[in-house]
Design a protein around this motif. Sequence first.
Motif, PDB file in Angstrom:
ATOM      1  N   ASN A 293     -35.639 -44.117  -1.951  1.00 30.20           N
ATOM      2  CA  ASN A 293     -35.176 -44.739  -3.199  1.00 30.20           C
ATOM      3  C   ASN A 293     -35.470 -46.235  -3.214  1.00 30.20           C
ATOM      4  OD1 ASN A 293     -33.315 -45.775  -1.437  1.00 30.20           O
ATOM      5  ND2 ASN A 293     -31.531 -44.771  -2.339  1.00 30.20           N
ATOM      6  N   LEU A 294     -36.505 -46.632  -2.483  1.00 28.82           N
ATOM      7  CA  LEU A 294     -36.858 -48.050  -2.358  1.00 28.82           C
ATOM      8  C   LEU A 294     -37.940 -48.476  -3.333  1.00 28.82           C
ATOM      9  CD1 LEU A 294     -36.885 -48.031   1.514  1.00 28.82           C
ATOM     10  CD2 LEU A 294     -35.176 -49.121   0.064  1.00 28.82           C
ATOM     11  N   GLY A 295     -38.483 -47.537  -4.079  1.00 26.65           N
ATOM     12  CA  GLY A 295     -39.573 -47.871  -4.988  1.00 26.65           C
ATOM     13  C   GLY A 295     -40.896 -48.110  -4.286  1.00 26.65           C
ATOM     14  N   HIS A 296     -40.984 -47.691  -3.029  1.00 25.70           N
ATOM     15  CA  HIS A 296     -42.237 -47.860  -2.286  1.00 25.70           C
ATOM     16  C   HIS A 296     -43.291 -46.888  -2.800  1.00 25.70           C
ATOM     17  CE1 HIS A 296     -39.941 -49.607   1.410  1.00 25.70           C
ATOM     18  NE2 HIS A 296     -40.129 -50.502   0.455  1.00 25.70           N
ATOM     19  N   ASP A 297     -44.551 -47.281  -2.608  1.00 28.48           N
ATOM     20  CA  ASP A 297     -45.608 -46.388  -3.081  1.00 28.48           C
ATOM     21  C   ASP A 297     -46.393 -45.734  -1.964  1.00 28.48           C
ATOM     22  OD1 ASP A 297     -47.461 -49.285  -4.304  1.00 28.48           O
ATOM     23  OD2 ASP A 297     -46.840 -48.699  -2.300  1.00 28.48           O
ATOM     24  N   THR A 298     -46.010 -45.981  -0.717  1.00 29.25           N
ATOM     25  CA  THR A 298     -46.663 -45.298   0.395  1.00 29.25           C
ATOM     26  C   THR A 298     -45.612 -44.640   1.273  1.00 29.25           C
ATOM     27  OG1 THR A 298     -48.440 -46.944   0.382  1.00 29.25           O
ATOM     28  CG2 THR A 298     -48.267 -45.527   2.311  1.00 29.25           C
ATOM     29  N   MET A 299     -45.861 -43.391   1.642  1.00 33.09           N
ATOM     30  CA  MET A 299     -44.946 -42.654   2.512  1.00 33.09           C
ATOM     31  C   MET A 299     -45.711 -42.062   3.687  1.00 33.09           C
ATOM     32  SD  MET A 299     -42.366 -40.902  -0.270  1.00 33.09           S
ATOM     33  CE  MET A 299     -41.138 -40.436   0.954  1.00 33.09           C
ATOM     34  N   TYR A 300     -44.980 -41.773   4.753  1.00 34.28           N
ATOM     35  CA  TYR A 300     -45.601 -41.359   6.007  1.00 34.28           C
ATOM     36  C   TYR A 300     -44.782 -40.251   6.662  1.00 34.28           C
ATOM     37  CZ  TYR A 300     -46.987 -46.283   5.465  1.00 34.28           C
ATOM     38  OH  TYR A 300     -47.420 -47.501   4.970  1.00 34.28           O
ATOM     39  N   TRP A 301     -45.454 -39.506   7.534  1.00 33.87           N
ATOM     40  CA  TRP A 301     -44.779 -38.632   8.471  1.00 33.87           C
ATOM     41  C   TRP A 301     -45.244 -38.997   9.883  1.00 33.87           C
ATOM     42  CZ3 TRP A 301     -40.618 -35.785   7.962  1.00 33.87           C
ATOM     43  CH2 TRP A 301     -40.247 -35.338   6.695  1.00 33.87           C
ATOM     44  N   TYR A 302     -44.239 -39.133  10.774  1.00 36.45           N
ATOM     45  CA  TYR A 302     -44.489 -39.389  12.191  1.00 36.45           C
ATOM     46  C   TYR A 302     -43.865 -38.263  12.996  1.00 36.45           C
ATOM     47  CZ  TYR A 302     -45.834 -44.230  11.188  1.00 36.45           C
ATOM     48  OH  TYR A 302     -46.465 -45.361  10.725  1.00 36.45           O
ATOM     49  N   LYS A 303     -44.453 -37.977  14.152  1.00 38.23           N
ATOM     50  CA  LYS A 303     -43.915 -36.974  15.071  1.00 38.23           C
ATOM     51  C   LYS A 303     -43.512 -37.666  16.360  1.00 38.23           C
ATOM     52  CE  LYS A 303     -45.201 -32.746  17.574  1.00 38.23           C
ATOM     53  NZ  LYS A 303     -46.276 -31.758  17.834  1.00 38.23           N
ATOM     54  N   GLN A 304     -42.297 -37.384  16.837  1.00 41.64           N
ATOM     55  CA  GLN A 304     -41.820 -37.929  18.107  1.00 41.64           C
ATOM     56  C   GLN A 304     -41.606 -36.778  19.078  1.00 41.64           C
ATOM     57  OE1 GLN A 304     -37.884 -39.887  18.321  1.00 41.64           O
ATOM     58  NE2 GLN A 304     -38.875 -41.501  19.522  1.00 41.64           N
ATOM     59  N   ASP A 305     -42.339 -36.790  20.172  1.00 42.49           N
ATOM     60  CA  ASP A 305     -42.231 -35.678  21.121  1.00 42.49           C
ATOM     61  C   ASP A 305     -41.045 -35.873  22.071  1.00 42.49           C
ATOM     62  OD1 ASP A 305     -45.100 -36.808  23.082  1.00 42.49           O
ATOM     63  OD2 ASP A 305     -42.999 -37.427  23.152  1.00 42.49           O
TER      64      ASP A 305
END
Lengths: 113, 114
Positions: B26-38
């Motif tokens: 809900n920050l109005g950002h236009d880039t999103m990501y997915w990260y994986k933590q093992d």
Amino acid sequence: GDSVTQMEGPVTLSEEAFLTINCTYTATGYPSLFWYVQYPGEGLQLLLKATKADDKGSNKGFEATYRKETTSFHLEKGSVQVSDSAVYFCALIPNNAGNMLTFGGGTRLMVKP
Amino acid sequence: DTAVSQTPKYLVTQMGNDKSIKCEQNLGHDTMYWYKQDSKKFLKIMFSYNNKELIINETVPNRFSPKSPDKAHLNLHINSLELGDSAVYFCASSRGEGRGTEAFFGQGTRLTVV
């Protein structure tokens, strides 16, 4: 490719001890450098950052200086508290790779009373 | 209000199943990501997405696919789950422009494949 190397933990200190967590990087040009912190059971939070050589990032008593000549961004704090116990991640964003973070392996800090 | 929220927080499922993890910011950002933590806490980028471009880490199996119904959401779909997919998955977002832009992370989804 770009990479970040940080000292393996865990690092165990007594309260009020001096903290250093080493971080070195490999990247072309001038990446942006970050320290993120992960408290137990939580996501990552930005601790501090530096975007050009010789910049010093600081927050909550933590500091790190962007050293281009040694490709390093070591994290320091003069007097740690029990509440600083967490996992600390050094990270970079390369010059030309959007805003995707490349992380080091993380260093767990345990501070004992 | 939570800036970046993920659901569910925990997910236990059997091998071979298909599952989704939802993410909203809900920050109005236009880039999103997915990260994986093992399991050793090592974090690796999986995807970067804005309304113009999807960037995929070449090491991510094509069983993983991001789906963005709108700018505030980036869901992660995983087909034919394998034991090695067990990890904590973090969603994040940032402004698309600017050098050294801070990323805001969700609290993570711990996926366990049995």
